[in-house]
Design a protein around this motif. Structure first.
Motif, mmCIF file in Angstrom:
data_model
loop_
_atom_site.group_PDB
_atom_site.id
_atom_site.type_symbol
_atom_site.label_atom_id
_atom_site.label_comp_id
_atom_site.label_asym_id
_atom_site.label_seq_id
_atom_site.Cartn_x
_atom_site.Cartn_y
_atom_site.Cartn_z
ATOM 1 N N ALA A 33 -6.265 8.018 -2.190
ATOM 2 C CA ALA A 33 -7.077 7.246 -1.252
ATOM 3 C C ALA A 33 -7.109 5.800 -1.696
ATOM 4 O O ALA A 33 -7.380 5.503 -2.854
ATOM 5 N N LEU A 34 -6.787 4.903 -0.778
ATOM 6 C CA LEU A 34 -6.990 3.474 -1.008
ATOM 7 C C LEU A 34 -8.355 3.150 -0.428
ATOM 8 O O LEU A 34 -8.562 3.203 0.778
ATOM 9 N N LEU A 35 -9.294 2.879 -1.311
ATOM 10 C CA LEU A 35 -10.688 2.723 -0.901
ATOM 11 C C LEU A 35 -11.125 1.280 -1.118
ATOM 12 O O LEU A 35 -10.657 0.620 -2.043
ATOM 13 N N GLY A 36 -12.031 0.819 -0.272
ATOM 14 C CA GLY A 36 -12.560 -0.522 -0.472
ATOM 15 C C GLY A 36 -13.272 -1.021 0.767
ATOM 16 O O GLY A 36 -13.100 -0.455 1.841
ATOM 17 N N PRO A 37 -14.053 -2.083 0.616
ATOM 18 C CA PRO A 37 -14.736 -2.657 1.779
ATOM 19 C C PRO A 37 -13.724 -3.337 2.688
ATOM 20 O O PRO A 37 -12.577 -3.548 2.293
ATOM 21 N N SER A 38 -14.137 -3.696 3.915
ATOM 22 C CA SER A 38 -13.175 -4.309 4.824
ATOM 23 C C SER A 38 -12.726 -5.657 4.261
ATOM 24 O O SER A 38 -13.502 -6.375 3.649
ATOM 25 N N GLY A 39 -11.450 -5.935 4.461
ATOM 26 C CA GLY A 39 -10.893 -7.180 3.963
ATOM 27 C C GLY A 39 -10.487 -7.136 2.503
ATOM 28 O O GLY A 39 -10.180 -8.164 1.912
ATOM 29 N N CYS A 40 -10.432 -5.929 1.905
ATOM 30 C CA CYS A 40 -10.097 -5.849 0.485
ATOM 31 C C CYS A 40 -8.588 -5.744 0.277
ATOM 32 O O CYS A 40 -8.111 -5.782 -0.848
ATOM 33 N N GLY A 41 -7.821 -5.604 1.378
ATOM 34 C CA GLY A 41 -6.365 -5.539 1.241
ATOM 35 C C GLY A 41 -5.803 -4.133 1.261
ATOM 36 O O GLY A 41 -4.603 -3.946 1.087
ATOM 37 N N LYS A 42 -6.639 -3.135 1.504
ATOM 38 C CA LYS A 42 -6.134 -1.756 1.464
ATOM 39 C C LYS A 42 -5.189 -1.459 2.625
ATOM 40 O O LYS A 42 -4.144 -0.839 2.434
ATOM 41 N N SER A 43 -5.570 -1.952 3.823
ATOM 42 C CA SER A 43 -4.684 -1.720 4.967
ATOM 43 C C SER A 43 -3.381 -2.490 4.822
ATOM 44 O O SER A 43 -2.315 -1.981 5.187
ATOM 45 N N THR A 44 -3.464 -3.692 4.308
ATOM 46 C CA THR A 44 -2.257 -4.485 4.093
ATOM 47 C C THR A 44 -1.340 -3.772 3.104
ATOM 48 O O THR A 44 -0.123 -3.738 3.288
ATOM 49 N N THR A 45 -1.935 -3.185 2.056
ATOM 50 C CA THR A 45 -1.138 -2.439 1.087
ATOM 51 C C THR A 45 -0.387 -1.301 1.771
ATOM 52 O O THR A 45 0.807 -1.091 1.554
ATOM 53 N N LEU A 46 -1.102 -0.595 2.651
ATOM 54 C CA LEU A 46 -0.467 0.523 3.363
ATOM 55 C C LEU A 46 0.670 0.018 4.249
ATOM 56 O O LEU A 46 1.746 0.623 4.306
ATOM 57 N N ARG A 47 0.418 -1.102 4.924
ATOM 58 C CA ARG A 47 1.442 -1.654 5.807
ATOM 59 C C ARG A 47 2.653 -2.156 5.014
ATOM 60 O O ARG A 47 3.769 -2.155 5.523
ATOM 61 N N LEU A 48 2.405 -2.586 3.784
ATOM 62 C CA LEU A 48 3.519 -2.982 2.915
ATOM 63 C C LEU A 48 4.362 -1.758 2.562
ATOM 64 O O LEU A 48 5.592 -1.810 2.576
ATOM 65 N N ILE A 49 3.683 -0.659 2.264
ATOM 66 C CA ILE A 49 4.417 0.573 1.938
ATOM 67 C C ILE A 49 5.214 1.033 3.159
ATOM 68 O O ILE A 49 6.350 1.483 3.051
ATOM 69 N N ALA A 50 4.589 0.882 4.350
ATOM 70 C CA ALA A 50 5.249 1.320 5.584
ATOM 71 C C ALA A 50 6.409 0.410 5.965
ATOM 72 O O ALA A 50 7.295 0.808 6.719
ATOM 73 N N GLY A 51 6.377 -0.834 5.473
ATOM 74 C CA GLY A 51 7.424 -1.780 5.854
ATOM 75 C C GLY A 51 7.067 -2.555 7.102
ATOM 76 O O GLY A 51 7.912 -3.219 7.684
ATOM 77 N N LEU A 52 5.804 -2.453 7.538
ATOM 78 C CA LEU A 52 5.370 -3.224 8.701
ATOM 79 C C LEU A 52 5.063 -4.659 8.308
ATOM 80 O O LEU A 52 4.991 -5.545 9.148
ATOM 81 N N GLU A 53 4.835 -4.869 7.007
ATOM 82 C CA GLU A 53 4.729 -6.221 6.470
ATOM 83 C C GLU A 53 5.728 -6.307 5.326
ATOM 84 O O GLU A 53 6.013 -5.307 4.671
ATOM 85 N N GLU A 54 6.243 -7.503 5.110
ATOM 86 C CA GLU A 54 7.183 -7.679 4.010
ATOM 87 C C GLU A 54 6.457 -8.243 2.800
ATOM 88 O O GLU A 54 5.692 -9.203 2.914
ATOM 89 N N ALA A 55 6.668 -7.644 1.644
ATOM 90 C CA ALA A 55 5.998 -8.101 0.425
ATOM 91 C C ALA A 55 6.495 -9.495 0.041
ATOM 92 O O ALA A 55 7.684 -9.783 0.148
ATOM 93 N N SER A 56 5.556 -10.353 -0.401
ATOM 94 C CA SER A 56 5.960 -11.682 -0.867
ATOM 95 C C SER A 56 6.580 -11.576 -2.253
ATOM 96 O O SER A 56 7.398 -12.405 -2.648
ATOM 97 N N ASP A 57 6.143 -10.566 -2.996
ATOM 98 C CA ASP A 57 6.635 -10.419 -4.358
ATOM 99 C C ASP A 57 6.430 -8.961 -4.786
ATOM 100 O O ASP A 57 5.593 -8.256 -4.241
ATOM 101 N N GLY A 58 7.203 -8.519 -5.783
ATOM 102 C CA GLY A 58 7.012 -7.179 -6.309
ATOM 103 C C GLY A 58 8.009 -6.181 -5.757
ATOM 104 O O GLY A 58 8.864 -6.514 -4.938
ATOM 105 N N VAL A 59 7.897 -4.938 -6.240
ATOM 106 C CA VAL A 59 8.854 -3.891 -5.896
ATOM 107 C C VAL A 59 8.104 -2.673 -5.373
ATOM 108 O O VAL A 59 7.085 -2.271 -5.930
ATOM 109 N N ILE A 60 8.590 -2.115 -4.277
ATOM 110 C CA ILE A 60 8.030 -0.871 -3.740
ATOM 111 C C ILE A 60 9.103 0.204 -3.826
ATOM 112 O O ILE A 60 10.229 0.002 -3.357
ATOM 113 N N ARG A 61 8.768 1.316 -4.456
ATOM 114 C CA ARG A 61 9.742 2.407 -4.586
ATOM 115 C C ARG A 61 9.170 3.664 -3.947
ATOM 116 O O ARG A 61 8.016 4.017 -4.178
ATOM 117 N N ILE A 62 9.979 4.312 -3.121
ATOM 118 C CA ILE A 62 9.598 5.603 -2.545
ATOM 119 C C ILE A 62 10.697 6.591 -2.911
ATOM 120 O O ILE A 62 11.880 6.315 -2.708
#
Lengths: 347, 292
Positions: A33-62
């Motif tokens: 579970a990615l938990l946090g108050p609204s605006g904490c970046g949890k949804s953005t993190t999920l969208r990064l994993i999904a590829g709906l947003e492109e990461a500015s930096d770092g590596v995602i491995r699936i």
């Protein structure tokens, strides 16, 4: 089964960093579970994993494959959206097999998968309906169906239960958890509801302002919060965290802060269920009493601070009454107020 | 008077102003045209008299009427699919996050807010032989000189271009509004399933835009029979009736030749055509369209 791993992932829009250098790993077949108050970046993190947003930096491995720059369809994921994202002009069946049609699977295979998903989710009688003719819970099931037939090893969920009423939410919570276990899917689940995270997840990642506050099992987060923020976010009522400076003149009744922590920087954390009401404890005035049936919440003021004690059964206490509070040995969590971090406490 | 009766009277009173205007300026003229089409045109020495279907027989024998009808058919075929297609394309483009989004949207919408008479005059210059804008460009690349509006082969095409240019921006606004009502997560869900942009458009976006398309289609059809301002400015139906449209012909017959009875007859044909179109669209198409 596939693992999901993020290493040093950042998502920035200009100066604002929605996700700031986060790293974590989801073991195959686990529900995180990615938990946090609204605006904490949890949804953005999920969208990064999904590829709906492109990461500015770092590596995602699936599944041990670098997918940082792969398109959403090339990552081996399925996703359930907060608003379900059902196609309103297509029937339930067409919605479920949408992706299979895109991938041009033959009809026999499509029908087999549809039948299987419909059986699992109990959608058999609804296959010819349009989404607008379904209840919220049924729409949720259709969205799950679309994720199931994809047979993706990783399933991402963006606040999937937030549009359902309270009772249905409890049912769907269990259903999603069962499904995830039965199918052996690795699941990343975004929620702002700490109860959802605690009851469903193998691992909870609590985020705040784009950073990870704590990454651990639900029990870790509850019993050993790493920061004041975690202590106050997880659990209902939240942990009582009181600066020691506000409790002057009561040293005897309270545990002493650990060595090396000046009194003025120390904050004492106590879970409501660990706070005892005893004769001769630290004097406090009752502000409110909430009787919940099986237990009673007693809110009392300690000088300028408020604390809540949770006691089993019914408590014969009234507003305005003076009581004594006591923190038993081993129940104290100590935090350094200068950085909000944990020092020691019960293991 | 009971409360129910009073409410009824109030209701009708509220409807009265709009209803009387509609009846006076829309319904009555339509009915009057139908009646007039069975009478002869009144002349100073010869009052009008009932002549049955004589006007309709004359119309069927009138080659200009058929020319106008055929022209109008090609005008509709030329303008409607093209302007709707362009409108969808532009709407999808400006619905994306692009730089200068509002500027582009405004630019596309500008032709709509300009008066048609002004627009027609600008295009008149574009199409001018020898020194018009199009001719200058064509000559720059060594092409042959064309008298766009003066030649029977190209005149109808030229006025179709103007109509498309005028209409596409207007229709774009409707598509843009419809697109903004479609949740972006639908596109994301499709992307995760591996759908290409074209597949997503064909299977999701276009079907969801169908109610808008129906509305736009009706407007475009009506406009195809209604838009004659630029004909007045640019060609006056010429050369040799190459650009004459039904409504322009009605105007000519009615107010240049003052043959009011024949104009009424032509009007009945126009009314019948529009009625059939509306009937087909609302009766048949609407049932095939998804509404949320």
């Amino acid at each position: 089964m596939a693992a999901v791993e993020l290493r040093g992932v950042t998502k920035a829009w200009g100066e604002t960093r929605a996700v700031d250098n986060i790293s974590f790993r989801v073991e195959p077949g686990h529900l995180v579970a990615l938990l946090g108050p609204s605006g904490c970046g949890k949804s953005t993190t999920l969208r990064l994993i999904a590829g709906l947003e492109e990461a500015s930096d770092g590596v995602i491995r699936i599944a041990d494959r670098d997918v940082t720059h792969a398109p959403p369809a090339g990552r081996g994921i399925a996703m359930v959206f907060q608003n379900y994202a059902l196609f309103p002009h297509l029937t339930v069946a067409e919605n479920i097999i949408f992706g299979l049609r895109v991938r041009a699977l033959d009809k026999a295979e499509r029908d087999a998968r549809l039948k299987e998903a419909a059986t699992i989710l109990g959608l058999g009688k609804l296959l010819d309906r349009k989404p607008s003719q379904l209840s919220g819970g049924q729409q949720q099931r259709v969205a799950l169906g679309r994720a199931i037939v994809a047979r993706a090893p990783v399933c991402l969920m963006d606040e999937p239960l937030s549009n359902l009423d309270a009772q249905l939410r409890v049912e769907m919570r269990r259903e999603i958890r069962d499904l995830q276990r039965r199918l052996g899917i690795t699941m990343v689940y975004v929620t702002h509801d700490q109860v959802e995270a605690m009851t469903m997840a193998d691992q909870v990642i609590l985020m705040r302002e784009g950073k990870i506050e704590q990454d651990g099992s639900p029990a870790d987060l509850y019993e050993r919060p790493e920061t004041i923020f975690v202590a106050r976010f997880v659990g209902a009522p939240p942990m009582n965290v009181t600066p020691l400076a506000g409790l002057a003149g009561a040293e005897a009744a309270w545990p002493a802060p650990p060595d090396g922590l000046p009194r003025e920087r120390a904050a004492l954390g106590v879970r409501a269920e660990h706070l005892d009401i005893v004769e001769g404890g630290l004097p406090a005035d009752i502000v409110a009493v909430e009787y919940l049936g099986g237990e009673t919440l007693v809110e009392a003021s300690l000088g300028s601070h408020r604390v809540i004690a949770r006691r089993p059964g019914k408590i014969a206490a009234r507003q305005g009454e003076r009581i004594g509070l006591h923190v038993p040995e081993g129940a104290a969590h100590w935090f350094d107020m200068s950085n909000g971090r944990r020092l020691s406490g019960p293991a | 008077m009971t409360a129910y009766q009073r409410a009824t009277v109030h209701g009708w009173l509220l409807l009265l102003p709009a209803m009387s205007c509609l009846a006076l300026f829309t319904h009555w003229p339509a009915v009057a045209s139908i009646i007039d089409s069975f009478y002869s045109t009144p002349r100073p020495r010869r009052p009008s008299r009932f002549i049955g279907l004589d006007n309709y027989e004359a119309m069927i024998a009138d080659p200009i009427f058929w020319r106008a009808l055929v022209n109008n058919f090609w005008f509709a075929v030329g303008t409607i699919p093209l302007s709707i297609g362009l409108a969808i394309l532009m709407a999808i483009w400006v619905n994306d996050r692009i730089k200068g989004q509002s500027l582009v949207r405004m630019a596309y919408f500008t032709p709509t807010i300009l008066p048609m008479i002004a627009v027609a005059n600008i295009w008149l210059f574009f199409f001018t032989p020898q020194y018009g804008l199009i001719e200058q460009v064509v000559q720059l690349f060594g092409g042959n000189a064309t008298n766009w509006l003066g030649s029977g082969d190209t005149a109808l095409f030229a006025v179709i271009v103007v109509a498309v240019w005028k209409e596409a921006g207007f229709f774009m606004i409707f598509y843009l509004a419809a697109l903004q009502g479609i949740s972006p997560s639908l596109g994301e869900a499709a992307a995760i399933e591996g759908a290409s942009r074209w597949y997503y458009f064909r299977r999701v976006l276009f079907p969801l835009l169908m109610p808008t398309t129906l509305f736009v289609l009706i407007n475009a059809m009506i406009n195809a029979f209604r838009m004659v301002d630029h004909i007045v400015v640019m060609t006056k139906g010429g050369p040799d009736n190459a650009t004459i449209l039904l409504l322009y012909y009605i105007y000519q017959v009615g107010f240049s030749f003052w043959d009011t009875a024949y104009a009424a007859t032509l009007t009945c044909v126009l009314l019948a055509l529009l009625a059939i179109i509306a009937f087909v669209q609302y009766g048949w198409l609407e049932r095939r369209i998804h509404y949320r």
